[in-house]
Enzyme design. Structure first.
Site, mmCIF file in Angstrom:
data_model
loop_
_atom_site.group_PDB
_atom_site.id
_atom_site.type_symbol
_atom_site.label_atom_id
_atom_site.label_comp_id
_atom_site.label_asym_id
_atom_site.label_seq_id
_atom_site.Cartn_x
_atom_site.Cartn_y
_atom_site.Cartn_z
ATOM 1 N N PRO A 8 0.835 -1.201 0.000
ATOM 2 C CG PRO A 8 -0.202 -1.194 2.093
ATOM 3 C CD PRO A 8 0.757 -1.947 1.248
ATOM 4 C CD GLU A 9 4.979 2.476 -2.989
ATOM 5 O OE1 GLU A 9 5.152 3.610 -3.464
ATOM 6 O OE2 GLU A 9 5.738 1.519 -3.209
ATOM 7 C CE LYS A 59 4.319 5.060 1.442
ATOM 8 N NZ LYS A 59 5.470 4.155 1.594
ATOM 9 N NE ARG A 106 5.008 -10.591 5.891
ATOM 10 C CZ ARG A 106 4.430 -11.651 5.390
ATOM 11 N NH1 ARG A 106 3.301 -12.088 5.919
ATOM 12 N NH2 ARG A 106 4.942 -12.273 4.355
ATOM 13 N NE ARG A 252 12.344 -0.211 2.902
ATOM 14 C CZ ARG A 252 12.785 -0.520 4.108
ATOM 15 N NH1 ARG A 252 14.066 -0.699 4.322
ATOM 16 N NH2 ARG A 252 11.950 -0.665 5.106
#
Length: 264
Positions: A8-9, A59, A106, A252
């Site tokens: 989800p961005e 976000k 998560r 990342r």
DNA sequence: TACATTGTTCCGTC
DNA sequence: CGACGGAACAATGT
């Protein structure tokens, strides 16, 4: 052409915000069930009140009620599902006219009851929203600051520009022909000028690919995905055929074309 | 098994 | 010593 969602961005969170508006706006909260002790949500402060507004900055999501606010962050796997039944990984259930569950396997997401002042402070700590306040080249350059820090690192800092995650940054840099590792001091005005529409184009393309009525699905759930460069390690660049490189930066994975995105 | 993923926090380095 | 950047963290499925 982009299809499907991953993390989800900003675009996914905006889609979630629109769902929350459709499902809960102007309705009194009938019940609020906290199914996960990690969430600092106090139903007593919210039940019976009416949600007057759903805000989003980057976000971050915030519901405004007369006396309190409810902060919500989808984290990495969060989604909002109507009538969840017995589905697993429910962390919060909000019932107005209908039940909406915050499902987050998560558990990197967050939900908190806040005062309006606390919510204001939380939102103010974020940079301008990357979509609602499109920066011009000069403002973007100013927001990214000075120094030898890689552009990617700065674009990920939510207090500078809110809403971009790893994938969005990688895709925007590719669209703009800018090396993600480029020190911000080394970027010329032309690069900043290319970055602005590149960021907008990525966000709008991703948003347009989301079905507002469908549940968000993530790559791990087998959703189709099509990125320009993210995940394309060793594949030919779609523009010039050069082999796409992968390297880890800021913890990342980072992908770029060494031909189209030279290090300045 | 290690890795992938987000945003925050901590710590070593310059 | 302040600023900065990399690593660790939380959680769990692949």
């Amino acid at each position: 052409m982009l299809a499907g969602q991953t993390m989800p961005e900003l675009p996914e969170v905006e889609a979630a915000r629109q769902k929350l508006e459709r499902w809960t706006l102007d309705q009194p909260i009938h019940a609020l069930e906290v199914l996960d002790d990690k969430l600092a949500v106090d139903p007593a402060r919210l039940v019976g009140q009416r949600i007057t507004r759903w805000e989003r900055r980057g976000k971050a999501l915030v519901a405004r009620l007369p006396d309190s606010a409810l902060f919500l962050h989808l984290g990495m796997t969060g989604k909002l599902v109507r009538d969840p039944g017995e589905r697993p990984y429910q962390r919060l259930r909000l019932t107005c006219n209908q039940m909406v569950a915050f499902i987050d396997p998560r558990r990197f997401g967050d939900a908190r009851t806040l005062s309006h002042a606390e919510a204001d402070a939380l939102l103010a700590a974020l940079g301008p929203d990357a979509r609602d306040n499109p920066l011009d080249a000069a403002a973007l350059k100013a927001a990214m600051g000075r120094g030898k820090t890689p552009l990617k690192t700065r674009l990920l800092e939510q207090q500078r520009l809110a809403g971009l995650g790893n994938i969005a940054v990688i895709e925007a840099c590719y669209r703009a022909n800018v090396h993600p590792h480029a020190p911000v001091d080394r970027l010329d005005d032309a690069a900043w000028t290319r970055l602005v529409p590149a960021i907008q184009a990525h966000l709008e393309a991703t948003l347009a690919a989301i079905d507002p009525d469908a549940e968000l699905t993530y790559l791990s759930e087998g959703a189709p995905s099509e990125f320009l460069v993210y995940g394309h390690e060793d594949a030919p660049c779609e523009r010039c055929g050069t082999r796409i490189v992968r390297e880890v930066l800021a913890g990342r994975p980072t992908f770029w074309c060494t031909q189209c995105q030279p290090l300045p």
